[in-house]
Design a protein around this motif. Structure first.
Motif, PDB file in Angstrom:
ATOM      1  N   ARG A 121       0.839  -1.198   0.000  1.00 23.29           N
ATOM      2  CA  ARG A 121       0.000   0.000   0.000  1.00 23.29           C
ATOM      3  C   ARG A 121       0.864   1.234   0.000  1.00 23.29           C
ATOM      4  O   ARG A 121       1.982   1.225   0.515  1.00 23.29           O
ATOM      5  CB  ARG A 121      -0.833   0.036   1.289  1.00 23.29           C
ATOM      6  CG  ARG A 121      -2.188  -0.576   1.177  1.00 23.29           C
ATOM      7  CD  ARG A 121      -2.988  -0.324   2.447  1.00 23.29           C
ATOM      8  NE  ARG A 121      -3.217   1.104   2.696  1.00 23.29           N
ATOM      9  CZ  ARG A 121      -3.775   1.564   3.811  1.00 23.29           C
ATOM     10  NH1 ARG A 121      -4.127   0.747   4.781  1.00 23.29           N
ATOM     11  NH2 ARG A 121      -3.979   2.859   3.964  1.00 23.29           N
ATOM     12  N   TRP A 143       0.688   0.580  10.189  1.00 16.50           N
ATOM     13  CA  TRP A 143       0.629  -0.581   9.272  1.00 16.50           C
ATOM     14  C   TRP A 143       1.890  -1.417   9.429  1.00 16.50           C
ATOM     15  O   TRP A 143       1.852  -2.646   9.502  1.00 16.50           O
ATOM     16  CB  TRP A 143       0.475  -0.071   7.832  1.00 16.50           C
ATOM     17  CG  TRP A 143      -0.109  -1.043   6.858  1.00 16.50           C
ATOM     18  CD1 TRP A 143      -1.437  -1.327   6.692  1.00 16.50           C
ATOM     19  CD2 TRP A 143       0.593  -1.825   5.885  1.00 16.50           C
ATOM     20  NE1 TRP A 143      -1.602  -2.238   5.672  1.00 16.50           N
ATOM     21  CE2 TRP A 143      -0.374  -2.572   5.157  1.00 16.50           C
ATOM     22  CE3 TRP A 143       1.940  -1.991   5.554  1.00 16.50           C
ATOM     23  CZ2 TRP A 143      -0.044  -3.441   4.129  1.00 16.50           C
ATOM     24  CZ3 TRP A 143       2.267  -2.862   4.527  1.00 16.50           C
ATOM     25  CH2 TRP A 143       1.291  -3.578   3.824  1.00 16.50           C
ATOM     26  N   GLU A 195       5.359  -2.834   1.560  1.00 19.86           N
ATOM     27  CA  GLU A 195       4.897  -4.082   0.947  1.00 19.86           C
ATOM     28  C   GLU A 195       5.485  -5.288   1.649  1.00 19.86           C
ATOM     29  O   GLU A 195       6.439  -5.173   2.431  1.00 19.86           O
ATOM     30  CB  GLU A 195       5.217  -4.099  -0.550  1.00 19.86           C
ATOM     31  CG  GLU A 195       6.683  -4.100  -0.879  1.00 19.86           C
ATOM     32  CD  GLU A 195       6.945  -4.055  -2.393  1.00 19.86           C
ATOM     33  OE1 GLU A 195       6.191  -3.393  -3.127  1.00 19.86           O
ATOM     34  OE2 GLU A 195       7.928  -4.694  -2.814  1.00 19.86           O
TER      35      GLU A 195
END
Ligand code: AMP
Ligand code: GLY
Length: 420
Positions: A121, A132, A181
């Motif tokens: 993302r 994240w 990623e």
């Protein structure tokens, strides 16, 4: 045909060396070039990432074709400016060069094209990226923009991942957007396609060695050596990469009105599920180009010209038998803080099946001295990869400069397979 090669590295010296052998060539100009290209071409000064300066030089030198080596001029719009003068150029317009200039854009094109890549993302908020990263643990953190090889951190564990987000977001403009990623495991390989906006031909797959030290240890560098063909992709697997990666990306770019003309470089990880794209570059690789040019068994000019003019007739490129190996000789202190200005001995005495391509060199009182991190790529061919390695390292052993660093294991990964 009068050809201008833009750039000053080992890749550009190798391109110039190959172009210089063409019976179709009437004049070769390198800008700015280096002491190696000076032996083959007329070197002209230019600020390579100034579109107007390059377009003026191309016009003034009455060239028929411009071949752009590095990414920064392409991202800055050099190909657009040259094309606007009516001169053919091998290299994508700025809009298509975003495939390298923005990793978020590249990811979006991969997804739109159905190309296998790591799940990930893009983030513009540092706290969201940190959250994240913390939740995922191990991640690869990439600065969106061009960062001269310093924009990717493979973080193992949540603490490293959060630290990587902080470090890359502090890069400034290049790190304003970050792509996070999943970490992929496997062997890396570079597939380079010559593209005319719609069609492509594939160069032999090559393997770069990005880490400074033997056994893929130490810091990342611009590349410490390469060899081709890399047996990790056999002919069938290479053709599949063409069909499943290069072709769909060309279709997406053309459909968006930004066709890709030039060298499309797919950096792949060969995972157990098949090759996945780590990144796109919009140019030849360095040092991949050095070994690929050595292995090419036919004139390069017709291919580059056809790509530039959109008239490519795809057919397999003729390759010389055997393998090519290129070993980069780097200055002490490279990559962090290269120490330069040292005399280089014997680089001009190498011949036979070997080629020495210059990068960070300069002439001082007519003597060759080091002038950059990566100084020379010493290349050789051989009927097998083992013999190509022996030839390249034989030549390396005859060249020296104080503090010279190089890897002893270039190409070792490709040994022990049927192809060697
Ligand atoms: P790039 O500049 O995108 O080529 O990334 C530099 C290096 O980071 C690559 O050559 C890989 O070694 C590594 N890398 C990038 N993406 C990934 C990934 N998803 N998984 C593992 N390693 C990666
Ligand atoms: N050899 C890696 C690159 O050219 O980006």
């Amino acid at each position: 045909m009068r050809v201008l090669v833009l750039g000053s590295g080992g890749r550009e010296h190798a391109l110039a060396w190959k172009l210089a052998q063409s019976p179709r060539l009437s004049a070769l100009i390198c800008a700015p070039g280096n002491p190696g290209t000076a032996a083959l071409a007329e070197n002209r000064p230019v600020i390579a990432d100034r579109p107007d300066a390059v377009a003026s030089l191309a016009r003034e030198a009455r060239v028929d074709l411009v071949v752009v080596g590095p990414e920064a001029p392409l991202v800055a719009g050099v190909a657009d400016a040259v094309r606007a003068t009516g001169i053919a150029v091998f290299g994508p317009d700025a809009a298509a060069a975003r495939l390298e200039g923005s990793k978020a854009f590249a990811k979006e094109v991969m997804l739109a094209s159905g190309v296998r890549t790591a799940a990930g993302r893009a983030f513009t908020s540092v706290p969201e990226a940190e959250a994240w990263a913390r939740a995922r643990g191990s991640v690869v953190v990439k600065a969106d923009g061009l960062a001269a090889g310093k924009g990717v951190i493979v973080a193992r564990g949540a603490d490293e991942a959060v630290e990587a987000v902080r470090a890359l977001s502090a890069l400034g403009e290049a790190g304003r957007t970050l792509v996070l990623e999943e970490v992929l495991d496997g062997e890396e390989v570079s597939v380079i396609a010559l593209c005319d906006g719609e069609r492509y031909v594939l160069l032999p797959p090559a393997q770069d060695h990005k880490r400074l030290l033997d056994g893929d240890r130490g810091p990342n560098t611009g590349g410490m050596g390469a060899y081709c063909p890399a047996p990790v992709l056999d002919a069938a697997a290479l053709a599949r990469v063409g069909e499943e990666v290069i072709a769909p990306v060309l279709r997406t770019m053309a459909a968006r009105g930004t066709p890709f003309r030039g060298a499309l470089y797919a950096g792949l990880m060969v995972t157990p599920e098949g090759p996945a794209v780590l990144e796109f570059n919009v140019r030849f690789g360095d040092p991949e180009a050095q070994v690929q040019m050595l292995s090419l068994g036919e004139d390069l000019i017709p291919w580059l010209e056809a790509c530039a003019r959109g008239t490519l007739a795809p057919a397999p490129l003729a390759l010389l038998p055997g393998a090519s190996v290129g070993v980069v000789l780097a200055s002490p202190g490279y990559p962090a803080a290269p120490v330069t200005g040292a005399p280089i001995w014997e680089a001009d005495r190498i011949g036979g099946s070997c080629q020495v391509f210059h990068a960070g060199t300069t002439l001082r009182d007519r003597a060759l001295v080091t002038a950059g991190g990566r100084v020379l790529t010493v290349c050789a061919r051989g009927p097998t990869l083992a013999e190509a390695r022996a030839n390249a390292y034989g030549a390396v052993g005859r060249i020296s400069f104080p503090g010279m660093q190089y890897r002893r294991d270039i190409g070792a990964k490709g040994l022990g397979t049927a192809r060697t």
